[in-house]
Design an enzyme around this catalytic site. Structure first.
Site, PDB file in Angstrom:
ATOM      1  NE  ARG A   8      -2.550   0.824   3.527  1.00  0.00           N
ATOM      2  CZ  ARG A   8      -1.898   1.521   4.464  1.00  0.00           C
ATOM      3  NH1 ARG A   8      -1.536   2.770   4.252  1.00  0.00           N
ATOM      4  NH2 ARG A   8      -1.615   0.966   5.622  1.00  0.00           N
ATOM      5  CE1 TYR A  34     -14.349  10.842 -16.796  1.00  0.00           C
ATOM      6  CE2 TYR A  34     -13.999  11.197 -14.449  1.00  0.00           C
ATOM      7  CZ  TYR A  34     -14.429  10.400 -15.496  1.00  0.00           C
ATOM      8  OH  TYR A  34     -14.922   9.151 -15.223  1.00  0.00           O
ATOM      9  CG  ASP A  78      -6.770  14.862 -16.949  1.00  0.00           C
ATOM     10  OD1 ASP A  78      -6.199  14.049 -17.713  1.00  0.00           O
ATOM     11  OD2 ASP A  78      -7.822  14.603 -16.341  1.00  0.00           O
ATOM     12  CE  LYS A  91     -11.129   6.921 -18.961  1.00  0.00           C
ATOM     13  NZ  LYS A  91     -11.232   8.280 -18.498  1.00  0.00           N
TER      14      LYS A  91
HETATM   15  C1  LIG Z   1     -11.581   8.991 -17.311  1.00  0.00           C
HETATM   16  C2  LIG Z   1     -10.961  10.293 -16.999  1.00  0.00           C
HETATM   17  C3  LIG Z   1     -10.633  10.642 -15.675  1.00  0.00           C
HETATM   18  C4  LIG Z   1     -10.949   9.732 -14.510  1.00  0.00           C
HETATM   19  O1  LIG Z   1     -10.213   8.544 -14.573  1.00  0.00           O
HETATM   20  P1  LIG Z   1     -10.620   7.160 -13.850  1.00  0.00           P
HETATM   21  O2  LIG Z   1      -9.470   6.274 -14.158  1.00  0.00           O
HETATM   22  O3  LIG Z   1     -11.931   6.705 -14.425  1.00  0.00           O
HETATM   23  O4  LIG Z   1     -10.747   7.473 -12.384  1.00  0.00           O
HETATM   24  C5  LIG Z   1     -10.006  11.852 -15.467  1.00  0.00           C
HETATM   25  N1  LIG Z   1      -9.733  12.700 -16.478  1.00  0.00           N
HETATM   26  C6  LIG Z   1     -10.047  12.401 -17.758  1.00  0.00           C
HETATM   27  C7  LIG Z   1      -9.722  13.387 -18.842  1.00  0.00           C
HETATM   28  C8  LIG Z   1     -10.671  11.194 -18.056  1.00  0.00           C
HETATM   29  O5  LIG Z   1     -10.989  10.913 -19.333  1.00  0.00           O
END
Ligand SMILES: *Cc1c(COP(=O)(O)O)cnc(C)c1O
Length: 386
Positions: free
Chosen positions: A55, A107, A179, A204
């Site tokens: 962890r 998001y 991001d 993603k």
């Molecule tokens: C999907 C996504 C997130 C969140 O990610 P998770 O892995 O589902 O928690 C954050 N920012 C963007 C741009 C995303 O497409």
């Protein structure tokens, strides 16, 4: 960083084991044993690097992945998390406590955290959209500690100037976090453009196969060091099994993303010529408002595009329902192509006037272009558009 990105994707962070495995083995263990108390204390007190407890992230499989993640963004360090939202939560709690300003659309989960949840902890948050983005200087000079944004954004693919925003924020002593999920490190390197921190939903493009949920944060060692305790005690570290799977995926990231870039460009060009399509939003089209800036700060235009169908929201729903290769599902970045209608999925919870303020019409369909043949994807869109 002397080696190219593809070389780093394959080799960075890999640790040889006693048996000569070319890839880091999966250490599927929660704890690690020591020959003596003196050796244990060397690791606990930080005098020696070593594995201790999973962890904490002190597990060789996780440490190996993190070295690879850092190399992808040209960062001093990286931490891996159990989801993209876990990475963002740790980012905001560590570096956003003086206040956070989010520029442009983001998001859904990020917006909910910023608008509804962090203010419950007394953290001031500002969401600047549309014309309000001009107020960035004023908001940052009032003492906000963290500027956060996505580029390209979801679903309108708006492009923000990372270098210009970083210069403005730094002039007021604020940090900048990007991001980078939509672009992936293959198409955009925010740290090289002046950002301080990068976060990813590795669910993603980095994962790339719609089969894992994970997140990451990259940046200078000094900025990542205080994040460590937050991740440790929020308990949002990546699992070793997922770390091994994610490292496996990252080895093929550049070939996947470059193929997705090329296919998305072909799909966008075909859709721009289609009589039943009113508008195509794709940074790679020369008529797109953000094209020049995207060309300057990105090395590829990505696998995401949005089309606006003629005939309104119901016509767009019929197209989404008639698509066969594009699966109707949220998420993005996988091998299979996906379609979502933002007004029924990602932006469903917003009132129509809020969607309008973000430039999102009911007739929009967001496409995540996968690894199928471009001709087959275009044929599927043509049959669905009728
Ligand atoms: C999907 C996504 C997130 C969140 O990610 P998770 O892995 O589902 O928690 C954050 N920012 C963007 C741009 C995303 O497409």
């Amino acid at each position: 960083m002397s080696e190219g990105l593809a070389t780093r994707c394959v080799h960075a962070g890999e640790i040889d084991d006693a048996h000569g495995s070319p890839n880091t083995p999966l250490y599927n263990t929660t704890t690690f044993k020591f020959p003596s108390t003196a050796d244990l204390l060397d690791v606990v007190d930080g005098r020696k690097p070593g594995s201790l407890y999973t962890r904490y992230g002190l597990n060789p499989t996780i440490a190996s992945l993190e070295a690879k993640l850092a190399a992808l963004e040209g960062a001093g360090a990286a931490w891996a998390f159990c989801s993209g939202m876990a990475a963002e939560t740790a980012l905001f709690l560590t570096h956003g406590r003086k206040g956070i300003v989010c520029i442009g659309d983001a998001y859904g989960g990020t917006l909910e955290l910023l608008a509804a949840q962090l203010p419950l902890l007394g953290i001031p948050t500002h969401l600047l959209l549309g014309n309000d983005i001009g107020r960035l200087d004023e908001v940052v000079s009032a003492g906000v500690g963290l500027v956060f944004f996505e580029t390209p954004t979801n679903p309108t693919l708006e492009i923000f100037d990372i270098h210009a925003i970083a210069s403005l924020a730094h002039a007021h002593g604020a940090l900048v976090a990007v991001d980078n999920t939509f672009a992936s490190p293959v198409n955009q390197q925010p740290l090289a453009l002046g950002a301080d921190l990068v976060v990813h939903s590795c669910t993603k493009y980095l994962g790339g196969h719609s089969d894992l949920t994970a997140g990451a944060m990259m940046g200078a060692k000094e900025l990542l060091a205080p994040v460590w305790n937050w991740r440790k005690n929020l308990g949002t570290t990546i699992a070793p099994e997922i770390a091994a799977l994610l490292a496996r995926s990252i080895r093929t990231l550049p070939v996947r993303v470059q193929r997705q870039n090329a296919t998305a460009q072909a799909v966008a060009a075909a859709m721009a010529r289609h009589a039943r399509v009113a508008q195509v939003l794709y940074p790679g089209l020369s008529g797109f408002p953000g094209h020049a800036l995207a060309k300057k700060q990105m090395s590829g235009f990505g696998g995401m595009l949005t089309i606006e169908v003629r005939g309104g929201g119901e016509a767009a729903t019929r197209v989404a329902d008639r698509l066969k290769l594009f699966a109707l599902a949220p998420s993005l970045g996988g091998a299979e192509s996906l379609v979502t209608q933002p007004c029924t999925t990602t932006h469903h919870g917003l009132p129509p006037e809020e969607r309008a303020r973000r430039g999102i019409s009911d007739a929009m369909l967001r496409l995540s272009v996968g690894l199928e043949d471009a001709e087959d994807l275009i044929a599927d869109l043509n049959q669905a558009l009728g």
